[in-house]
Design an enzyme around this catalytic site. Structure first.
Site, PDB file in Angstrom:
ATOM      1  N   LYS A   1      -5.830  -0.692   9.972  1.00  0.00           N
ATOM      2  CA  LYS A   1      -4.306  -1.573   9.187  1.00  0.00           C
ATOM      3  C   LYS A   1      -3.043  -1.928  10.319  1.00  0.00           C
ATOM      4  CE  LYS A   1      -0.313  -0.550   6.369  1.00  0.00           C
ATOM      5  NZ  LYS A   1       0.960  -1.515   6.769  1.00  0.00           N
TER       6      LYS A   1
ATOM      7  N   LEU B   1       0.511  -1.108  -0.097  1.00  0.00           N
ATOM      8  CA  LEU B   1      -0.326   0.169  -0.118  1.00  0.00           C
ATOM      9  C   LEU B   1       0.771   1.220   0.172  1.00  0.00           C
ATOM     10  CD1 LEU B   1      -2.452  -0.872   2.868  1.00  0.00           C
ATOM     11  CD2 LEU B   1      -3.334  -0.198   0.475  1.00  0.00           C
TER      12      LEU B   1
HETATM   13  S1  IVH Z   1      -5.373  -3.800   1.377  1.00  0.00           S
HETATM   14  C1  IVH Z   1      -3.633  -3.870  -2.249  1.00  0.00           C
HETATM   15  N1  IVH Z   1      -6.359  -3.754   4.577  1.00  0.00           N
HETATM   16  O1  IVH Z   1      -0.640  -3.786   4.773  1.00  0.00           O
HETATM   17  C2  IVH Z   1      -3.320  -4.265  -1.022  1.00  0.00           C
HETATM   18  N2  IVH Z   1      -3.632  -4.176   3.410  1.00  0.00           N
HETATM   19  O2  IVH Z   1       1.466  -2.214   3.143  1.00  0.00           O
HETATM   20  C3  IVH Z   1      -4.400  -4.372   0.273  1.00  0.00           C
HETATM   21  N3  IVH Z   1      -2.379  -4.794   5.044  1.00  0.00           N
HETATM   22  O3  IVH Z   1       1.157  -5.903   3.962  1.00  0.00           O
HETATM   23  C4  IVH Z   1      -4.199  -4.954   0.704  1.00  0.00           C
HETATM   24  N4  IVH Z   1      -4.038  -4.063   7.693  1.00  0.00           N
HETATM   25  O4  IVH Z   1      -1.119  -7.386   4.566  1.00  0.00           O
HETATM   26  C5  IVH Z   1      -5.021  -3.816   3.317  1.00  0.00           C
HETATM   27  N5  IVH Z   1      -6.735  -3.430   6.023  1.00  0.00           N
HETATM   28  C6  IVH Z   1      -5.326  -3.747   5.733  1.00  0.00           C
HETATM   29  C7  IVH Z   1      -4.700  -4.188   5.621  1.00  0.00           C
HETATM   30  C8  IVH Z   1      -3.750  -4.330   5.491  1.00  0.00           C
HETATM   31  C9  IVH Z   1      -3.157  -4.724   6.962  1.00  0.00           C
HETATM   32  C10 IVH Z   1      -0.873  -5.186   5.211  1.00  0.00           C
HETATM   33  C11 IVH Z   1      -0.884  -5.406   4.118  1.00  0.00           C
HETATM   34  C12 IVH Z   1       0.294  -5.947   3.381  1.00  0.00           C
HETATM   35  C13 IVH Z   1       0.736  -3.915   3.594  1.00  0.00           C
HETATM   36  C14 IVH Z   1       0.493  -2.915   3.043  1.00  0.00           C
END
Ligand code: IVH
Length: 704
Positions: free
Chosen positions: A148, A116
């Protein structure tokens, strides 16, 4: 106490193994000797246990006592023991029990796991919102907001509702299949719930493996009591737990899985992420707490502020909130950059800060000979993590901040980065004199040299600290990924004279290792195996392992893809190197200088003489067109992987199952369900000859 065990797994591996029946997936389902009633009863018990497990671990509202759960569990165990043919891989009795593995298989993600885009700055959030509004051309965006989660991200794949694969993030394109370990996490459904929603043929989800802060603290306390090194954060601890080769160890750690993203769901159609999240919940997963939709920037800012407040009261780590455009077709229209989607932003929190005292400033020598001053701190908990040391970077930084032994300082921990000293809060009463970098290397006594702000020990091949650093780097995760070759082991190997150069790692014998403290027969053999198992590394990993200046993960991958062969690469001229996209003059010089150095050459030859044979990695060329995803099925005249590789070499992708997005299916003899599915979805079907024509059309061939 089977129930408590099955629920919490808070036990040692030996206890666990004795409780859980051996996995019997090699036996065929159905047992001639089990009567229909027995089959029915086992089915009923499984369904009940799944349900109670879900109620307990996901919903946190158990309907039966532990004792009752135990009773049901034991009854099922007994039936399965009497009729082994009854055991199914998704039976609740089968969470733990697989034999330890030697290594994890690397497998491709269903789609690349992007990261992200992130910022701590409200202005960036505002601009993000403006970009989205603009892209939507007047339609008001609807966002989905989530915390997050700061854990280990994981892809889970279900086929016909049964968990078949769990893969770590790895490099984003491919990760390690840690399925056996993830099975042991009690909130992971082994089988999707069907009560509320149909189950798709194939479901791929993304989620985060979490360790609660309270569990982390007691786990770390136990480690320290045993004299072992504690983990730095719940996230490291969770990531470490899912990468254990012995699933019973994973099972003994308390982990949780929270799922937040449907990556693929054949047969299920969603128009928005919020529908996807609802489906994830229906299928029996935990989803991020307080997932919410928002329609304006103000709501986003409020959500962020609310979580920043809440953060300290949560028993798990979050490092911000995630803002995602809800509408899936709008997402597709916005697209992604090479690293992250344009339709999402992580709005991070300020890093956490604490105040503590520096009691000593120490100097460490790294693998490249750089001397780094390190502050040894009175331990302090920063955002759930105990911090007892912080890097002070270099003498310039030290001077700039005027840090001295005895000072009270503000330190901060930003994400998983090494803690930093921000500033002096109060000068120590008996302040030491300004810290001076030593004039001699603390590890080998060689006179140091100054290189810009850095202080360097030039004794590259004779300095034990540098050798230790090289050993750790050689075995690091992105390099040869040698389990058990950490700092402590490297120190012992060098100090006891067991390893005087990298190549000697391959000469280690368990008998010699057993003479070292902390090494029993099992761990000695395991380490020797782990090292020798890496004699055929992927070329890119080998390049990383060598520690060539300027060559990090992505450069190594590009070089490996372009040269394919170590001998060619090490002999390459600067021009040849610079022909690879992304390699400029600075890198080409660093690389040729490295390979021209007689002592480097000797050290590398010594490694190769031990039988190490780097393997050509598949070329990954960013400039190739996307030719679409091919699925191969049935018996082909050549091995399937050869055909798949041929397609991938020219920019195509391959997958194991057919979906609407499949470009074409290559059907060999006796093709079955995948062919049927392709026909049903109207996906183009080629025979082998047709595939060869397609391959040639794009300049590819089978034997390239
Ligand atoms: S959405 C295309 N939602 O954050 C990306 N990611 O830097 C879709 N993460 O390692 C990810 N909580 O695993 C999403 N509620 C959340 C999240 C999340 C933690 C993590 C993800 C990734 C990192 C991204």
């Amino acid at each position: 106490m089977v129930g408590r065990l099955a629920r919490n797994f808070g036990q040692t591996s030996a206890q666990l193994r004795s409780f859980v029946t051996a996995r019997t997936s090699d036996r065929s389902p159905g047992d001639a000797h089990a009567s229909r009633e027995v089959v029915k009863e086992a089915e009923k018990l499984r369904a009940e246990l799944h349900r109670h497990n879900y109620l307990y671990h996901v919903e946190a509202r158990p309907e039966i006592s532990d004792a009752k759960y135990d009773e049901l569990f034991r009854r099922l165990q007994k039936l399965e023991a009497d009729h082994p043919g009854l055991v199914t891989p998704d039976s609740p009795t089968q969470r733990v029990g697989a034999e330890p593995q030697r290594e994890f298989e690397t497998v491709d993600h269903v789609t690349p796991m992007l990261s992200l885009d992130s910022s701590q700055d409200e202005g960036d959030v505002r601009r993000f919102n403006e970009r989205v509004e603009k892209a939507l051309g007047g339609v008001k965006p609807k966002y989905i907001l989530q915390p997050k989660l700061d854990g280990a991200s994981m892809e889970l794949v279900y086929e016909r509702g049964v968990l078949v694969r769990a893969v770590t993030r790895g490099n984003g394109r491919a990760g390690e299949a840690v399925t056996e370990n993830v099975r042991t996490i009690p909130s992971v459904p082994l089988r999707l719930r069907t009560e509320k929603r149909e189950v798709p043929e194939l479901l791929a989800l993304r989620g985060e493996v979490m360790m609660y802060i309270s569990d982390f603290q007691s786990f770390n306390a136990a480690l320290m009591e045993r004299g072992e090194e504690p983990y730095a954060s719940p996230r490291n601890s969770a990531a470490g737990a899912v990468r254990q080769l012995d699933a019973t160890i994973t099972a003994s750690r308390k982990l949780d899985l929270v799922a937040y993203d449907v990556i693929a769901a054949d047969g299920a159609r969603f128009t928005s992420d919020s529908e996807g999240v609802k489906a994830i919940r229906d299928w029996g997963f935990k989803v991020p707490e307080r997932t919410q939709v928002a329609h304006s920037l103000e709501e986003i800012l409020e959500y962020h502020a609310a979580f920043a407040e809440l953060r300290d009261d949560l028993d798990y780590e979050i490092d911000g909130v995630v803002i995602k455009l809800d509408d899936l077709s709008a997402r597709a229209a916005m697209g992604t950059t090479s690293h992250h989607p344009r339709w999402a932003l992580a709005y991070k929190f300020e890093p956490r800060q604490e105040v503590t005292r520096i009691y000593k400033i120490d100097v460490q020598v790294g693998r490249t000979g750089v001397l780094t001053p390190v502050a040894l701190l009175l331990p302090v908990v920063v955002g759930g993590v105990t911090v007892s040391r912080a890097s002070l970077h270099n003498r310039e930084e030290l001077k700039r901040k005027d840090l001295r032994e005895g000072d009270r300082v503000r330190i901060q921990r930003a994400g998983d980065v090494i803690p930093q000293v921000v500033e002096v809060v109060e000068k120590g009463a008996h302040r030491a004199r300004p810290f001076e970098m030593p004039t001699k290397c603390p590890a080998c006594g060689t006179r140091v040299i100054e290189d810009g702000p850095r202080t360097v020990c030039p004794n590259r091949f004779g300095c034990p600290a540098q050798l230790k650093g090289r050993i750790v780097h050689f075995g690091a995760r992105e390099a040869l990924d040698i389990e058990g070759l950490g700092e402590e082991t490297a120190n012992l190997l060098v100090e006891r004279g067991l390893v005087r150069e990298l190549a000697e790692l391959f000469d280690l014998e368990p008998e010699r290792l057993m003479e070292l403290e902390g090494f029993a027969e099992k761990s000695s053999t395991a380490l020797v195996h782990a090292i020798r198992a890496r004699k055929k590394p992927e070329l890119a990993r080998f390049l990383i392992a060598l520690g060539i200046p300027e060559v990090g993960v992505s450069v190594a991958r590009d070089l490996a893809g372009q040269f394919g062969d170590f001998a060619r690469l090490r002999g390459a001229s600067r021009e040849e190197l610079e022909a690879v996209s992304g390699i400029g003059p600075r890198m080409s010089e660093a690389i040729t200088t490295f390979f021209a150095d007689a002592r480097n050459r000797k050290a590398i030859d010594a490694v190769l003489e031990r039988g190490v044979r780097p393997q050509a990695s598949e070329p990954v060329r960013a400039d190739l067109p996307d030719l679409g995803t091919a699925v191969f099925t049935g018996t082909l005249p050549i091995p399937r992987v050869v055909a798949e590789n041929a397609w991938r070499r020219i920019g195509g992708k391959t997958a194991g199952s057919v979906s609407k997005k499949t470009a074409f299916v290559v059907a060999g003899d006796d093709a079955g369900s995948k062919l049927d599915k392709a026909e049903k979805l109207g996906v183009e079907v080629l025979d082998y000859a047709g595939f060869l024509v397609r391959l040639r059309k794009h300049g590819g061939s089978i034997d390239a």
